[in-house]
Scaffold this motif. Structure first.
Motif, short mmCIF file in Angstrom:
data_model
loop_
_atom_site.label_atom_id
_atom_site.label_comp_id
_atom_site.label_asym_id
_atom_site.label_seq_id
_atom_site.Cartn_x
_atom_site.Cartn_y
_atom_site.Cartn_z
N ILE A 308 15.33 7.09 16.61
CA ILE A 308 14.11 7.85 16.87
C ILE A 308 13.07 7.59 15.78
CG2 ILE A 308 13.13 10.17 17.08
CD1 ILE A 308 14.74 9.22 19.52
N GLN A 309 13.53 7.49 14.51
CA GLN A 309 12.61 7.22 13.41
C GLN A 309 11.91 5.88 13.59
OE1 GLN A 309 15.22 7.62 10.03
NE2 GLN A 309 14.50 9.69 9.57
N VAL A 310 12.68 4.86 13.99
CA VAL A 310 12.12 3.53 14.20
C VAL A 310 11.08 3.57 15.32
CG1 VAL A 310 12.63 1.19 15.01
CG2 VAL A 310 14.14 2.29 13.34
N GLU A 311 11.41 4.25 16.43
CA GLU A 311 10.47 4.35 17.55
C GLU A 311 9.21 5.12 17.15
OE1 GLU A 311 12.73 6.15 20.65
OE2 GLU A 311 13.88 4.33 21.10
N ASN A 312 9.39 6.21 16.39
CA ASN A 312 8.24 7.00 15.96
C ASN A 312 7.34 6.20 15.02
OD1 ASN A 312 9.12 9.16 17.43
ND2 ASN A 312 10.00 10.27 15.71
N ARG A 313 7.97 5.44 14.09
CA ARG A 313 7.19 4.63 13.15
C ARG A 313 6.38 3.57 13.89
NH1 ARG A 313 10.97 1.74 10.73
NH2 ARG A 313 11.70 3.50 9.49
N LYS A 314 7.02 2.93 14.87
CA LYS A 314 6.35 1.88 15.63
C LYS A 314 5.15 2.44 16.40
CE LYS A 314 7.27 -1.74 19.04
NZ LYS A 314 8.29 -2.36 19.93
N THR A 315 5.35 3.59 17.06
CA THR A 315 4.27 4.21 17.84
C THR A 315 3.13 4.66 16.93
OG1 THR A 315 5.89 4.96 19.47
CG2 THR A 315 3.73 6.02 19.49
N TYR A 316 3.48 5.27 15.79
CA TYR A 316 2.48 5.78 14.85
C TYR A 316 1.67 4.64 14.26
CZ TYR A 316 0.53 8.30 10.85
OH TYR A 316 -0.32 8.86 9.93
N ASN A 317 2.35 3.55 13.87
CA ASN A 317 1.68 2.44 13.19
C ASN A 317 0.75 1.65 14.11
OD1 ASN A 317 2.85 3.11 10.79
ND2 ASN A 317 4.45 1.56 10.89
N LEU A 318 0.90 1.79 15.42
CA LEU A 318 -0.01 1.12 16.34
C LEU A 318 -1.44 1.61 16.15
CD1 LEU A 318 2.07 1.05 19.66
CD2 LEU A 318 1.44 -0.91 18.25
N ARG A 319 -1.59 2.83 15.68
CA ARG A 319 -2.92 3.42 15.49
C ARG A 319 -3.35 3.43 14.02
NH1 ARG A 319 0.00 6.95 18.60
NH2 ARG A 319 0.17 8.43 16.87
N ARG A 320 -2.57 2.75 13.17
CA ARG A 320 -2.85 2.75 11.74
C ARG A 320 -2.99 1.33 11.22
NH1 ARG A 320 -3.89 7.96 10.21
NH2 ARG A 320 -3.25 7.43 8.10
N ARG A 321 -3.43 1.21 10.00
CA ARG A 321 -3.48 -0.09 9.32
C ARG A 321 -3.05 0.09 7.87
NH1 ARG A 321 -8.02 -0.22 6.12
NH2 ARG A 321 -9.70 1.26 6.67
N GLU A 322 -2.77 -1.03 7.21
CA GLU A 322 -2.34 -0.96 5.81
C GLU A 322 -3.47 -0.40 4.94
OE1 GLU A 322 0.50 -1.59 4.31
OE2 GLU A 322 1.51 -2.05 6.22
N PRO A 323 -3.15 0.40 3.93
CA PRO A 323 -4.20 0.93 3.06
C PRO A 323 -4.85 -0.20 2.25
CG PRO A 323 -2.01 1.41 2.16
CD PRO A 323 -1.81 0.86 3.53
N LYS A 324 -6.11 -0.06 1.99
CA LYS A 324 -6.84 -1.09 1.24
C LYS A 324 -6.48 -1.01 -0.24
CE LYS A 324 -11.51 -2.73 0.19
NZ LYS A 324 -11.23 -4.10 0.60
N PRO A 325 -6.01 -2.14 -0.83
CA PRO A 325 -5.66 -2.10 -2.25
C PRO A 325 -6.92 -2.22 -3.13
CG PRO A 325 -5.23 -4.27 -1.34
CD PRO A 325 -5.71 -3.42 -0.21
N TYR A 326 -6.98 -1.47 -4.19
CA TYR A 326 -8.10 -1.52 -5.12
C TYR A 326 -7.62 -1.93 -6.49
CZ TYR A 326 -10.71 1.11 -1.60
OH TYR A 326 -11.32 1.51 -0.45
N ARG A 327 -8.36 -2.83 -7.13
CA ARG A 327 -8.03 -3.20 -8.50
C ARG A 327 -8.61 -2.18 -9.47
NH1 ARG A 327 -9.78 -9.26 -9.50
NH2 ARG A 327 -11.73 -8.39 -8.73
N VAL A 328 -7.89 -1.95 -10.53
CA VAL A 328 -8.38 -1.00 -11.54
C VAL A 328 -9.61 -1.58 -12.23
CG1 VAL A 328 -7.82 0.22 -13.68
CG2 VAL A 328 -6.07 -0.11 -11.90
#
Length: 328
Positions: A308-328
């Motif tokens: 269920i966790q794998v299915e939930n993660r897959k469904t959730y991530n379809l509407r998300r993207r990786e966070p933008k990395p910022y340099r200090v």
């Protein structure tokens, strides 16, 4: 985990390699497609809609992307190849195709090809209600109404079982019905004749479904374990302990009936003098079986939660993207 390492690779890179290799084939297919050739002829005179010719290959601008026009003769092959990269679903397959190719009515064509993919049909479980209902056996008030029977073994120096071994005169007379597996001893003509003569109803459980006769499967585990321990010094002499073991099992508390089988049948306790050690062994086996069943249930529950966790993660991530990395 080298054998599954490919699953962690970006499918985009794999797709780009295939795209570069297939361009010559696409160009050849375009040259043989009358509609594509007509558009190319128009482009030599003036601009036509959003089409353009790049090194002899027809492209089309769609939402800011320059896509290769796929002629009718290659559309099925292109879609099938994209899908079979990982037998992905309609949405995922369509998304990757939209980055490279222009195919009219793409969603409709992708759905048709995936719905006819033999691999996906065989692998994917049917959704919704599954076929087959549970039919519990009716519990009767009459003692010894139903016998659950099975053969246990092979054991040391034990001959092959045939139907005549399964037909023995019961101490308490004949039951009204017998539950067994589909072993040859129980599906033979002799056994059927015996049941008919004694007016016994015989139920044979489904092949490959031992839980249908689960009560006897569990008691067999206890019998084998205890007999093995009792006859460890001389395995050929296991049969010397069967009577005492039967007596001990019949006089040992059972959780399912909240008493002992002997007390339930006769209304009094059995005199088990001299069998204390054997009784401890049987009780320990019963407890071990309970713990094993509990552990199995826990493992199954953990697997279900992970699924269920794998299915939930897959469904959730379809509407998300990786966070933008910022340099200090």
């Amino acid at each position: 985990m080298t054998h599954v390492d490919a699953l962690s690779r970006s499918p985009l890179n794999i797709f780009c390699i295939s795209f570069d290799n297939i361009l010559p084939t696409l160009k050849s297919a375009q040259d043989n497609d009358n509609e594509v050739k007509a558009i190319k002829e128009l482009l030599r005179i003036s601009a036509y809609e959003d089409y353009c010719d790049r090194n002899g290959i027809l492209h089309k601008f769609v939402e800011g992307k320059e896509l290769v026009v796929v002629p009718d003769s290659m559309q099925t092959e292109i879609i099938r190849n994209a899908h079979e990269k990982g037998h992905t679903g309609v949405k995922y397959t369509e998304k990757h195709l939209q980055d490279y190719y222009y195919i009219p009515k793409l969603r409709q064509k992708v759905e048709k090809i995936i719905s006819n993919c033999v691999h996906c049909i065989l692998i994917n479980q049917k959704r919704g209600k599954k076929e087959g209902r549970l039919h519990p056996l009716q519990k009767e008030d009459t003692p010894l109404h139903t016998y659950h029977i099975d053969h246990l073994g092979p054991l040391e120096n034990h001959s092959k079982v045939d139907s005549k071994v399964g037909i023995q005169k019961a101490v308490f007379g004949s039951p009204f019905q017998i539950i067994s597996d589909r072993g040859t001893a129980f599906t033979s003509g002799d056994f059927a004749d015996y049941c008919a003569k004694k007016k016994i109803k015989h139920h044979a459980i489904t092949t490959g479904l031992p839980r249908a006769n689960g009560q006897i499967e569990r008691i067999n585990q206890t019998i084998i374990s205890v007999l093995s321990k009792l006859s460890i010094e001389n395995p050929n002499m296991w049969y010397k302990f069967t009577n005492e073991l039967q007596q001990t099992i019949n006089s040992t508390y059972q959780r399912s009936i909240d008493t002992t089988p002997f007390e339930l049948l006769f209304g009094t306790k059995m005199n088990t003098g001299g069998l204390d050690k054997l009784k401890e062994m049987v009780e320990a086996e019963f407890q071990a079986n309970i713990e094993a069943q509990r552990e199995e249930l826990r493992k199954h529950a953990k697997q279900q939660i992970f699924k269920i966790q794998v299915e939930n993660r897959k469904t959730y991530n379809l509407r998300r993207r990786e966070p933008k990395p910022y340099r200090v």
